[in-house]
Write a protein that holds these residues in place. Sequence first.
Motif, PDB file in Angstrom:
ATOM      1  N   LEU A 226       0.831  -1.205   0.000  1.00 34.64           N
ATOM      2  CA  LEU A 226       0.000   0.000   0.000  1.00 34.64           C
ATOM      3  C   LEU A 226       0.868   1.258   0.000  1.00 34.64           C
ATOM      4  N   SER A 227       2.176   1.078  -0.015  1.00 35.40           N
ATOM      5  CA  SER A 227       3.095   2.194   0.250  1.00 35.40           C
ATOM      6  C   SER A 227       3.726   2.794  -0.996  1.00 35.40           C
ATOM      7  N   LYS A 228       3.457   2.252  -2.151  1.00 38.74           N
ATOM      8  CA  LYS A 228       4.063   2.786  -3.369  1.00 38.74           C
ATOM      9  C   LYS A 228       2.993   3.484  -4.219  1.00 38.74           C
ATOM     10  N   ALA A 229       2.416   2.807  -5.176  1.00 40.08           N
ATOM     11  CA  ALA A 229       1.435   3.462  -6.037  1.00 40.08           C
ATOM     12  C   ALA A 229       0.214   3.952  -5.264  1.00 40.08           C
ATOM     13  N   LEU A 230      -0.129   3.295  -4.138  1.00 35.93           N
ATOM     14  CA  LEU A 230      -1.292   3.717  -3.366  1.00 35.93           C
ATOM     15  C   LEU A 230      -0.945   4.809  -2.344  1.00 35.93           C
ATOM     16  N   GLY A 231       0.308   5.167  -2.230  1.00 33.89           N
ATOM     17  CA  GLY A 231       0.695   6.355  -1.500  1.00 33.89           C
ATOM     18  C   GLY A 231       0.528   6.310   0.002  1.00 33.89           C
ATOM     19  N   SER A 232       0.268   5.155   0.594  1.00 29.57           N
ATOM     20  CA  SER A 232       0.023   5.080   2.033  1.00 29.57           C
ATOM     21  C   SER A 232       1.088   4.204   2.673  1.00 29.57           C
ATOM     22  N   TYR A 233       0.668   3.245   3.509  1.00 24.73           N
ATOM     23  CA  TYR A 233       1.616   2.322   4.124  1.00 24.73           C
ATOM     24  C   TYR A 233       0.904   1.021   4.441  1.00 24.73           C
ATOM     25  N   GLY A 234       1.653  -0.091   4.349  1.00 22.64           N
ATOM     26  CA  GLY A 234       1.103  -1.405   4.644  1.00 22.64           C
ATOM     27  C   GLY A 234       1.329  -2.347   3.481  1.00 22.64           C
ATOM     28  N   GLY A 235       0.888  -3.590   3.657  1.00 26.10           N
ATOM     29  CA  GLY A 235       0.974  -4.591   2.601  1.00 26.10           C
ATOM     30  C   GLY A 235      -0.292  -5.415   2.590  1.00 26.10           C
ATOM     31  N   TYR A 236      -0.407  -6.302   1.601  1.00 26.33           N
ATOM     32  CA  TYR A 236      -1.606  -7.128   1.537  1.00 26.33           C
ATOM     33  C   TYR A 236      -1.315  -8.441   0.812  1.00 26.33           C
ATOM     34  N   VAL A 237      -2.208  -9.391   1.034  1.00 19.85           N
ATOM     35  CA  VAL A 237      -2.210 -10.658   0.315  1.00 19.85           C
ATOM     36  C   VAL A 237      -3.602 -10.822  -0.294  1.00 19.85           C
ATOM     37  N   ALA A 238      -3.664 -11.200  -1.552  1.00 19.33           N
ATOM     38  CA  ALA A 238      -4.931 -11.488  -2.219  1.00 19.33           C
ATOM     39  C   ALA A 238      -4.897 -12.934  -2.692  1.00 19.33           C
ATOM     40  N   ALA A 239      -5.933 -13.694  -2.346  1.00 22.61           N
ATOM     41  CA  ALA A 239      -5.953 -15.130  -2.663  1.00 22.61           C
ATOM     42  C   ALA A 239      -7.370 -15.657  -2.460  1.00 22.61           C
ATOM     43  N   SER A 240      -7.508 -16.968  -2.445  1.00 27.00           N
ATOM     44  CA  SER A 240      -8.801 -17.579  -2.178  1.00 27.00           C
ATOM     45  C   SER A 240      -9.222 -17.323  -0.729  1.00 27.00           C
ATOM     46  N   ARG A 241     -10.502 -17.475  -0.447  1.00 30.57           N
ATOM     47  CA  ARG A 241     -11.003 -17.259   0.902  1.00 30.57           C
ATOM     48  C   ARG A 241     -10.330 -18.192   1.906  1.00 30.57           C
ATOM     49  N   ASP A 242     -10.132 -19.446   1.543  1.00 33.05           N
ATOM     50  CA  ASP A 242      -9.507 -20.394   2.469  1.00 33.05           C
ATOM     51  C   ASP A 242      -8.077 -19.986   2.803  1.00 33.05           C
ATOM     52  N   VAL A 243      -7.339 -19.551   1.770  1.00 37.86           N
ATOM     53  CA  VAL A 243      -5.953 -19.122   2.001  1.00 37.86           C
ATOM     54  C   VAL A 243      -5.925 -17.925   2.946  1.00 37.86           C
ATOM     55  N   ILE A 244      -6.778 -16.958   2.706  1.00 34.48           N
ATOM     56  CA  ILE A 244      -6.799 -15.755   3.538  1.00 34.48           C
ATOM     57  C   ILE A 244      -7.218 -16.081   4.965  1.00 34.48           C
ATOM     58  N   ASP A 245      -8.229 -16.922   5.115  1.00 38.19           N
ATOM     59  CA  ASP A 245      -8.678 -17.290   6.462  1.00 38.19           C
ATOM     60  C   ASP A 245      -7.561 -17.985   7.235  1.00 38.19           C
ATOM     61  N   TYR A 246      -6.793 -18.826   6.541  1.00 40.26           N
ATOM     62  CA  TYR A 246      -5.697 -19.502   7.236  1.00 40.26           C
ATOM     63  C   TYR A 246      -4.589 -18.528   7.619  1.00 40.26           C
ATOM     64  N   LEU A 247      -4.257 -17.599   6.715  1.00 40.02           N
ATOM     65  CA  LEU A 247      -3.174 -16.660   7.008  1.00 40.02           C
ATOM     66  C   LEU A 247      -3.468 -15.810   8.246  1.00 40.02           C
ATOM     67  N   ALA A 248      -4.726 -15.528   8.493  1.00 41.84           N
ATOM     68  CA  ALA A 248      -5.086 -14.700   9.644  1.00 41.84           C
ATOM     69  C   ALA A 248      -4.678 -15.355  10.969  1.00 41.84           C
ATOM     70  N   THR A 249      -4.536 -16.673  10.959  1.00 35.61           N
ATOM     71  CA  THR A 249      -4.093 -17.355  12.176  1.00 35.61           C
ATOM     72  C   THR A 249      -2.843 -18.204  11.949  1.00 35.61           C
ATOM     73  N   GLY A 250      -2.314 -18.218  10.725  1.00 36.09           N
ATOM     74  CA  GLY A 250      -1.161 -19.050  10.418  1.00 36.09           C
ATOM     75  C   GLY A 250       0.083 -18.288  10.007  1.00 36.09           C
ATOM     76  N   ALA A 251      -0.040 -16.978   9.762  1.00 37.04           N
ATOM     77  CA  ALA A 251       1.122 -16.167   9.374  1.00 37.04           C
ATOM     78  C   ALA A 251       1.626 -15.414  10.598  1.00 37.04           C
ATOM     79  N   ARG A 252       2.794 -15.771  11.071  1.00 42.82           N
ATOM     80  CA  ARG A 252       3.309 -15.186  12.314  1.00 42.82           C
ATOM     81  C   ARG A 252       3.500 -13.678  12.197  1.00 42.82           C
ATOM     82  N   SER A 253       3.885 -13.182  11.031  1.00 39.33           N
ATOM     83  CA  SER A 253       4.110 -11.746  10.878  1.00 39.33           C
ATOM     84  C   SER A 253       2.801 -10.962  10.895  1.00 39.33           C
ATOM     85  N   PHE A 254       1.679 -11.655  10.711  1.00 38.06           N
ATOM     86  CA  PHE A 254       0.369 -11.033  10.872  1.00 38.06           C
ATOM     87  C   PHE A 254      -0.081 -11.118  12.327  1.00 38.06           C
TER      88      PHE A 254
END
Length: 371
Positions: A226-254
């Motif tokens: 979110l910090s380059k072309a969108l001019g703000s700060y942060g990052g993101y992951v875009a994927a299937s619903r299952d992948v995103i739901d798992y990352l919310a509790t499986g990605a330590r940096s989150f």
Amino acid sequence: MPALASAAREKLQDLTDTCRKRVLMESHRGGDAIVMRGGRRLVSFSCNDYLGLSQHAAVKAAAMAAVEKYGAGAGASRLVTGNHPLYAELETNLAAWKGTQAALVFGSGYLANIGVIPAFTGKGDLLLADKLVHACLIDGAQLSGAKLIRFRHNDVGDCQRLLAAQRPQHRHCLIVTDEVYSMDGDQAPLAELSALAKAHDAWLMADGAHSFAAAHAPVDVYTGTLSKALGSYGGYVAASRDVIDYLATGARSFMFSTGLPPAAIAAASAALAIVRSDAGLVARPLAKARLFTGALGLPPAQSAIVPLVIGEEKRAVKAAQALEQEGYLVTAIRPPTVPLGASRLRFAFCAQHGEEDILALARIVKREGWV
């Protein structure tokens, strides 16, 4: 002198001797790609604010309104108290922009990449990464414990060769690439890599930090900032619903990072709305980059990034200093960001650059014999 300070001093001297020491320079960024540094007005060709949205009135207004309503900080990780209401709108729109079922905002693009890779790969798995992927992807790969092999840059054939030889011995396989390479400006062959991944029962992950277009090739996991072309700060992951739901509790940096300040989320949402509605703005950085490459007789730029490889570190630094004397800020990129002997001037073009400055810059480059 304390032992640690002494060790730091030795390391700093080594960096100075090899012309690799970096120094923080106080800079005031304004609109129209202008930077004030050391009392001088410079036109910056080093900034990744490709669309100028960090200075856009609507983006700044959204950030200020969020501070008034929600305060300055998130208070804790998103899983504790940091998931304020602004996230839902941003993540829904990020997913729609990238053509995925869902998205998840992280504290930065770096945190997104070092979180995703270990969340889905580990010992017994295979990671194939393009030779020039960003450092955070390599850091994520090393954190995972999976077997990491690098394939030749943008070489689908080399990736296929490695898959044929290595894939059968491993439980899972993840292919990792940038979408646009930050130091070379070229684009990855995403469609070909996606087809290759499917043929070998592998997953494809693409980092789009330096891209600001809607998704145009199927990937399993798409990361961005979110910090380059969108001019703000942060990052993101875009994927299937299952992948995103798992990352919310499986990605330590989150899990173990404080949520973003409300202002950053609101600013990114406002910027994304502009990007999705203004195709003309989105097209300008590439057009400006191609004006520059055309003036120099170079192949047309593939992105908003145009590198000119100088070679030795000292020569690259001197070239950057010469441009600064002419009123242009173009940072010299040196190892370890780029390979030894490949130090360069990295020109980053934005929507706000004037044609006169671009052509004047090209004339200086020609005059100095850097092409």
